[in-house]
Enzyme design. Sequence first.
Site, PDB file in Angstrom:
ATOM      1  N   ASP A  31      44.856  45.938  46.453  1.00 42.60           N
ATOM      2  CA  ASP A  31      45.062  45.849  44.894  1.00 42.60           C
ATOM      3  C   ASP A  31      44.500  47.296  44.503  1.00 42.60           C
ATOM      4  OD1 ASP A  31      44.976  43.437  42.985  1.00 42.60           O
ATOM      5  OD2 ASP A  31      44.281  45.278  42.238  1.00 42.60           O
ATOM      6  N   SER A  82      47.878  51.220  45.409  1.00 46.22           N
ATOM      7  CA  SER A  82      49.180  50.639  44.986  1.00 46.22           C
ATOM      8  C   SER A  82      50.150  50.232  45.994  1.00 46.22           C
ATOM      9  CB  SER A  82      50.044  51.944  43.930  1.00 46.22           C
ATOM     10  OG  SER A  82      51.223  51.190  43.568  1.00 46.22           O
ATOM     11  N   LYS A 110      58.484  32.570  33.545  1.00 47.28           N
ATOM     12  CA  LYS A 110      59.141  33.709  32.744  1.00 47.28           C
ATOM     13  C   LYS A 110      60.359  34.374  33.198  1.00 47.28           C
ATOM     14  CE  LYS A 110      54.839  33.835  30.207  1.00 47.28           C
ATOM     15  NZ  LYS A 110      54.158  32.838  30.930  1.00 47.28           N
ATOM     16  N   SER A 163      43.182  47.591  41.448  1.00 42.13           N
ATOM     17  CA  SER A 163      42.025  47.698  40.669  1.00 42.13           C
ATOM     18  C   SER A 163      40.681  47.670  41.622  1.00 42.13           C
ATOM     19  CB  SER A 163      41.929  46.366  39.876  1.00 42.13           C
ATOM     20  OG  SER A 163      40.775  46.237  39.315  1.00 42.13           O
ATOM     21  N   GLU A 164      40.019  48.754  41.526  1.00 43.98           N
ATOM     22  CA  GLU A 164      38.916  48.650  42.394  1.00 43.98           C
ATOM     23  C   GLU A 164      37.753  47.715  41.919  1.00 43.98           C
ATOM     24  OE1 GLU A 164      34.384  50.343  42.890  1.00 43.98           O
ATOM     25  OE2 GLU A 164      35.673  49.977  41.171  1.00 43.98           O
ATOM     26  N   TYR A 165      37.733  47.277  40.702  1.00 43.62           N
ATOM     27  CA  TYR A 165      36.954  46.369  40.089  1.00 43.62           C
ATOM     28  C   TYR A 165      37.368  44.932  40.701  1.00 43.62           C
ATOM     29  CZ  TYR A 165      34.207  43.264  36.794  1.00 43.62           C
ATOM     30  OH  TYR A 165      33.661  42.478  36.511  1.00 43.62           O
ATOM     31  N   GLY A 211      43.502  41.099  44.398  1.00 46.01           N
ATOM     32  CA  GLY A 211      42.187  41.007  43.452  1.00 46.01           C
ATOM     33  C   GLY A 211      42.475  40.277  42.356  1.00 46.01           C
TER      34      GLY A 211
END
Length: 178
Positions: free
Chosen positions: A50, A77, A145, A52-54, A27
């Site tokens: 994902d 997760s 990074k 995040s449900e949103y 997501g």
Amino acid sequence: FPPSISSQRIDVSRNYKNKCVLVTGAGGSIGAELVLQLLQSGVKSCLCLDLSEYSIFNLKQKLNGLKFNNFKIIVGSYGDIELLESIFSENSVDIIVNASAYKHVSIMQDNPYAALSNNVLSFLKLLKTAHSYGVSDIIQVSTDKAADPSNVMGFSKLLCEQILINANTYLGAHFNYS
């Protein structure tokens, strides 16, 4: 690039065609784009995982609007071993694309435990579970990074790169990785 290199197109779709691909972090910005490209390349199925449900709701809406029907949405997760075991036992996963990560440098700098727990420990759980279910092809999404890291987030991603590079030795795995 010299003209001979830049004019060549590499057909990556043959590497994914008719494969079942698990995308973790599906997501997120990178994960969602990878899901779209995988579906366009002719994968047999794309398992979109994902936390995040949103985010996963937005991905589902987008994919439904594009008339794709060979994907499955999974909320949870990528460090949840029971969830991973059910995914691997119910699907014949050929390839894992790991785009899961906490990625915001300033937030992870203030929350180093979360960065290391999610980015590193969950990744290790994913690798161990994938190995136990015979999944051998893994793509790890990293970051610039991770090169000479100066922050916790970059360090966590560097650790993931090193874990994957050495997984065949330390886990007794036979991963093809990138």
